[in-house]
Design a protein around this motif. Structure first.
Motif, PDB file in Angstrom:
ATOM      1  N   PRO A   1       0.840  -1.204   0.000  1.00  0.00           N
ATOM      2  CA  PRO A   1       0.000   0.000   0.000  1.00  0.00           C
ATOM      3  C   PRO A   1       0.880   1.261   0.000  1.00  0.00           C
ATOM      4  CG  PRO A   1      -0.087  -1.099   2.126  1.00  0.00           C
ATOM      5  CD  PRO A   1       0.680  -1.980   1.205  1.00  0.00           C
ATOM      6  N   PRO A   2       0.403   2.312  -0.615  1.00  0.00           N
ATOM      7  CA  PRO A   2       1.204   3.543  -0.671  1.00  0.00           C
ATOM      8  C   PRO A   2       1.417   4.102   0.732  1.00  0.00           C
ATOM      9  CG  PRO A   2      -1.026   3.969  -1.439  1.00  0.00           C
ATOM     10  CD  PRO A   2      -0.906   2.492  -1.215  1.00  0.00           C
ATOM     11  N   PRO A   3       2.517   4.758   0.915  1.00  0.00           N
ATOM     12  CA  PRO A   3       2.761   5.320   2.245  1.00  0.00           C
ATOM     13  C   PRO A   3       1.739   6.411   2.559  1.00  0.00           C
ATOM     14  CG  PRO A   3       4.402   6.118   0.695  1.00  0.00           C
ATOM     15  CD  PRO A   3       3.563   5.101  -0.020  1.00  0.00           C
ATOM     16  N   SER A   4       1.433   6.559   3.829  1.00  0.00           N
ATOM     17  CA  SER A   4       0.468   7.587   4.228  1.00  0.00           C
ATOM     18  C   SER A   4       1.108   8.973   4.043  1.00  0.00           C
ATOM     19  CB  SER A   4       0.037   7.379   5.670  1.00  0.00           C
ATOM     20  OG  SER A   4       1.158   7.484   6.514  1.00  0.00           O
ATOM     21  N   PRO A   5       0.294   9.935   3.730  1.00  0.00           N
ATOM     22  CA  PRO A   5       0.857  11.278   3.524  1.00  0.00           C
ATOM     23  C   PRO A   5       1.414  11.813   4.841  1.00  0.00           C
ATOM     24  CG  PRO A   5      -1.540  11.376   3.509  1.00  0.00           C
ATOM     25  CD  PRO A   5      -1.139   9.928   3.569  1.00  0.00           C
TER      26      PRO A   5
ATOM     27  N   ALA B   1       2.075  14.129   7.990  1.00  0.00           N
ATOM     28  CA  ALA B   1       1.158  14.917   8.816  1.00  0.00           C
ATOM     29  C   ALA B   1       1.362  16.394   8.497  1.00  0.00           C
ATOM     30  CB  ALA B   1       1.409  14.653  10.289  1.00  0.00           C
TER      31      ALA B   1
END
Length: 191
Positions: free
Chosen positions: A86-90, A92
């Motif tokens: 899964p793509p990394p979370s944006p 913060a």
């Protein structure tokens, strides 16, 4: 000799009446002087006429961007080769600095309170003046307006005079101080 005197008196009697040539000469001299005076008062060249310049607005037409190309065709069925993590979370968002509104510096207001006019104090006049104060980014006063009068011109005048000496805490937006306007009530009452 007596005879000469008699002739002189007769000449004066004859000349004492209206002399039309003399009247015409004096009238001509007056008219000539009046015409010369009017010529001196007339301007040499007429005053320049005010020419109104037309307001010209230059208009530049900008071509719209070309329409976007059609997106490539994508198959929705995943193949075994297409399995990915899964793509990394944006990241913060940065913590935002809270926005702070403008306010009167309490120490400045305490050091420069409005002076209660003696006449109004003696007559027992009280009231509240609401001011709108424009402040710069450093907290200095740019302008003071009376939004709502106390009903007494002298109380309003003293409130404005005091507000011009105050310092303010400027408004902070996105971590930067900005110029703003603040509403400040100034109350005149007996303790």
């Amino acid at each position: 000799m007596t005879q000469d005197l008699a002739n002189t008196e007769k000449k004066e009697d004859r000349q004492g009446g209206l002399s039309w040539p003399r009247i015409a000469g004096i009238s001509f001299a007056i008219a000539l002087h009046a015409a010369a005076l009017l010529l001196l008062l007339a301007p040499i060249s007429p005053p320049a006429q005010d020419v109104e310049e037309e307001d010209v607005v230059a208009v530049t037409f900008i071509e719209p961007p070309p329409p976007p190309e059609d997106p490539p065709v994508v198959f929705n069925d995943p193949s075994p080769m297409d399995v990915q993590a899964p793509p990394p979370s944006p990241p913060a968002p940065p913590s935002s600095v809270p926005d702070i509104g403008s306010s009167v510096d309490a120490s400045s207001r305490a050091m420069n309170p409005p002076v209660y006019p003696r006449e109004e104090q003696r007559r027992g006049i009280q009231g509240t003046t609401v001011l709108i104060v424009s402040i710069d980014a450093n907290g200095g006063v740019l302008d003071v307006e009376v939004e709502r009068s106390s009903g007494n011109r002298n109380l309003d005048r003293e409130a404005v005079k005091a507000a011009r000496r105050w310092r303010f805490n400027p408004e902070v937006r996105d971590g930067r101080k900005i110029s703003s306007r603040v509403r400040v009530p100034v109350e005149f009452k007996f303790n």
